[in-house]
Design an enzyme around this catalytic site. Structure first.
Site, PDB file in Angstrom:
ATOM      1  N   ASN A  12      -7.040  19.189  -0.739  1.00  0.00           N
ATOM      2  CA  ASN A  12      -7.266  20.638  -0.788  1.00  0.00           C
ATOM      3  C   ASN A  12      -8.753  20.865  -0.545  1.00  0.00           C
ATOM      4  O   ASN A  12      -9.566  20.629  -1.437  1.00  0.00           O
ATOM      5  CB  ASN A  12      -6.833  21.165  -2.169  1.00  0.00           C
ATOM      6  CG  ASN A  12      -7.126  22.647  -2.333  1.00  0.00           C
ATOM      7  OD1 ASN A  12      -7.558  23.314  -1.388  1.00  0.00           O
ATOM      8  ND2 ASN A  12      -6.909  23.160  -3.533  1.00  0.00           N
ATOM      9  N   LYS A  14     -10.249  23.557  -0.248  1.00  0.00           N
ATOM     10  CA  LYS A  14     -10.706  24.807  -0.875  1.00  0.00           C
ATOM     11  C   LYS A  14     -11.558  25.596   0.124  1.00  0.00           C
ATOM     12  O   LYS A  14     -11.287  25.522   1.323  1.00  0.00           O
ATOM     13  CB  LYS A  14     -11.418  24.513  -2.193  1.00  0.00           C
ATOM     14  CG  LYS A  14     -10.522  23.677  -3.138  1.00  0.00           C
ATOM     15  CD  LYS A  14     -11.027  23.609  -4.547  1.00  0.00           C
ATOM     16  CE  LYS A  14     -10.070  22.765  -5.393  1.00  0.00           C
ATOM     17  NZ  LYS A  14     -10.456  22.689  -6.805  1.00  0.00           N
ATOM     18  N   HIS A  98      -2.157  27.785  -7.272  1.00  0.00           N
ATOM     19  CA  HIS A  98      -3.343  27.066  -7.750  1.00  0.00           C
ATOM     20  C   HIS A  98      -4.029  27.888  -8.837  1.00  0.00           C
ATOM     21  O   HIS A  98      -4.076  29.119  -8.763  1.00  0.00           O
ATOM     22  CB  HIS A  98      -4.302  26.816  -6.578  1.00  0.00           C
ATOM     23  CG  HIS A  98      -5.340  25.779  -6.908  1.00  0.00           C
ATOM     24  ND1 HIS A  98      -6.427  26.068  -7.685  1.00  0.00           N
ATOM     25  CD2 HIS A  98      -5.422  24.465  -6.592  1.00  0.00           C
ATOM     26  CE1 HIS A  98      -7.150  24.960  -7.826  1.00  0.00           C
ATOM     27  NE2 HIS A  98      -6.564  23.973  -7.175  1.00  0.00           N
ATOM     28  N   GLU A 100      -7.012  28.453  -9.368  1.00  0.00           N
ATOM     29  CA  GLU A 100      -8.090  29.327  -8.857  1.00  0.00           C
ATOM     30  C   GLU A 100      -7.506  30.632  -8.313  1.00  0.00           C
ATOM     31  O   GLU A 100      -8.114  31.692  -8.452  1.00  0.00           O
ATOM     32  CB  GLU A 100      -8.898  28.567  -7.785  1.00  0.00           C
ATOM     33  CG  GLU A 100      -9.731  27.459  -8.431  1.00  0.00           C
ATOM     34  CD  GLU A 100      -9.994  26.249  -7.552  1.00  0.00           C
ATOM     35  OE1 GLU A 100      -9.786  26.328  -6.326  1.00  0.00           O
ATOM     36  OE2 GLU A 100     -10.403  25.209  -8.113  1.00  0.00           O
ATOM     37  N   GLU A 170      -2.057  20.235 -12.386  1.00  0.00           N
ATOM     38  CA  GLU A 170      -3.517  20.224 -12.375  1.00  0.00           C
ATOM     39  C   GLU A 170      -4.046  20.889 -13.642  1.00  0.00           C
ATOM     40  O   GLU A 170      -4.144  22.119 -13.712  1.00  0.00           O
ATOM     41  CB  GLU A 170      -4.042  20.997 -11.159  1.00  0.00           C
ATOM     42  CG  GLU A 170      -3.572  20.443  -9.839  1.00  0.00           C
ATOM     43  CD  GLU A 170      -4.514  20.823  -8.699  1.00  0.00           C
ATOM     44  OE1 GLU A 170      -4.933  19.912  -7.994  1.00  0.00           O
ATOM     45  OE2 GLU A 170      -4.845  22.017  -8.553  1.00  0.00           O
ATOM     46  N   GLY A 176     -12.610  19.890 -10.844  1.00  0.00           N
ATOM     47  CA  GLY A 176     -14.007  20.029 -10.433  1.00  0.00           C
ATOM     48  C   GLY A 176     -15.005  19.769 -11.552  1.00  0.00           C
ATOM     49  O   GLY A 176     -16.192  20.051 -11.413  1.00  0.00           O
ATOM     50  N   SER A 216     -10.141  16.112 -10.528  1.00  0.00           N
ATOM     51  CA  SER A 216     -11.138  15.038 -10.462  1.00  0.00           C
ATOM     52  C   SER A 216     -10.524  13.683 -10.100  1.00  0.00           C
ATOM     53  O   SER A 216     -10.998  12.636 -10.547  1.00  0.00           O
ATOM     54  CB  SER A 216     -11.930  14.939 -11.778  1.00  0.00           C
ATOM     55  OG  SER A 216     -12.587  16.164 -12.054  1.00  0.00           O
TER      56      SER A 216
HETATM   57  P1  13P Z   1     -11.030  18.354  -7.816  1.00  0.00           P
HETATM   58  O1  13P Z   1     -10.383  17.104  -7.266  1.00  0.00           O
HETATM   59  O2  13P Z   1     -12.275  18.738  -7.119  1.00  0.00           O
HETATM   60  O3  13P Z   1     -11.157  18.307  -9.322  1.00  0.00           O
HETATM   61  O4  13P Z   1      -9.988  19.547  -7.507  1.00  0.00           O
HETATM   62  C1  13P Z   1      -8.669  19.408  -7.865  1.00  0.00           C
HETATM   63  C2  13P Z   1      -7.912  20.540  -7.279  1.00  0.00           C
HETATM   64  O5  13P Z   1      -8.013  21.664  -7.745  1.00  0.00           O
HETATM   65  C3  13P Z   1      -7.055  20.264  -6.113  1.00  0.00           C
HETATM   66  O6  13P Z   1      -6.230  21.352  -5.827  1.00  0.00           O
END
Ligand code: 13P
Length: 255
Positions: A12, A14, A98, A100, A170, A176, A216
């Site tokens: 992803n 992002k 997600h 976010e 997640e 992150g 992560s």
């Molecule tokens: P990270 O791997 O940067 O923690 O992000 C995970 C994520 O949200 C993947 O969709």
């Protein structure tokens, strides 16, 4: 993973990589990612990069996913992207739900439900994300919270085969932050997700649906997650932006 589920590693990106950077990363991935180690590999670039990434990965083993979709077919929905538009660039997957999107853009379980229905009807596999906040985990309510997200998001969503749906667990506190869940934490929730899927779809279909871990995930810790019975791959954020790291994760998933 004592099952015959094909492992899936999805990146992803992002809101990272403009068109030139996306082309560069996609080309590097085509060069570095193992083509035939039995792992399914997906990259999910921002919408503006879908077409150029699709072009770059054409003919390779890497598949394309989107990060978002709108459920209506067409019309006056400024800024949105339909399933047919995603199909037109050969997207096979689309991330929905997600944290976010849920947190920053106020998407609800009902929204994710409509997105899941539209995608499945269009022949695009949703990567349905779920996960709890730190507060919910500390209250010991993480399993109940995540399984409720699954029930609400997938309410009335029908599938005939297990490859029409992917779930990504997640935990929000691990995204992150560099803080990972332990493999046992991931298994606890991924196992509960599969049990919930079995209630919805029956044991057989649920036994074939891939459940990913995200938060992560990196080359150093992926093997631990994949060793768990109900973890079938990873949804990777930060580490998917580096071709070497992403390729290393695909490599480890094939071992
Ligand atoms: P990270 O791997 O940067 O923690 O992000 C995970 C994520 O949200 C993947 O969709």
């Amino acid at each position: 993973m004592p099952s015959n589920r094909t492992r899936l590693i999805a990146g992803n990106w992002k809101m990272n990589n403009d068109v030139p950077a996306a082309k560069e990363l996609a080309s590097a991935l085509v060069e570095k990612v193992s083509a035939d180690n039995g792992v399914e590999v997906v990259v999910c670039p921002p919408t503006i990069d879908l077409a150029c990434t699709s072009h770059k990965i054409e003919g390779s083993a890497i598949k394309l996913g989107a990060q978002n979709v709108y459920w209506e077919a067409s019309g006056a929905y400024t800024g949105e992207t339909s399933c047919a538009m995603l199909k037109s660039v050969d997207a096979a997957y689309c991330i929905i739900g997600h944290s976010e999107r849920r947190d920053y853009f106020h998407e609800t379980d009902a929204d994710e439900n409509k997105k899941a229905r539209a995608l499945i009807a269009a022949g695009i596999t949703p990567i349905f994300c779920c996960g709890e906040s730190l507060e919910t985990r500390e209250a010991g309510e993480h399993v109940a919270f995540v399984t409720a997200q699954i029930r609400a998001g997938l309410d009335g969503v029908e599938i005939d085969s297990a490859d029409q749906l992917v779930i990504a667990y997640e935990p929000i506190w691990a995204i992150g932050t560099g803080k990972t869940a332990t493999a046992a934490d991931a298994q606890e929730v991924c196992g509960a997700i599969r049990a919930t899927l079995a209630e919805i779809y029956g044991e057989e279909l649920a036994g074939g649906i891939r459940v990913l871990y995200g938060g992560s995930a990196k080359p150093e810790n992926i093997a631990g997650f994949l060793a768990e019975e109900d973890v079938d791959g990873a949804l990777v954020g930060g580490a998917s932006l580096k071709a070497d790291d992403f390729a290393a994760m695909v490599e480890k998933a094939g071992e």
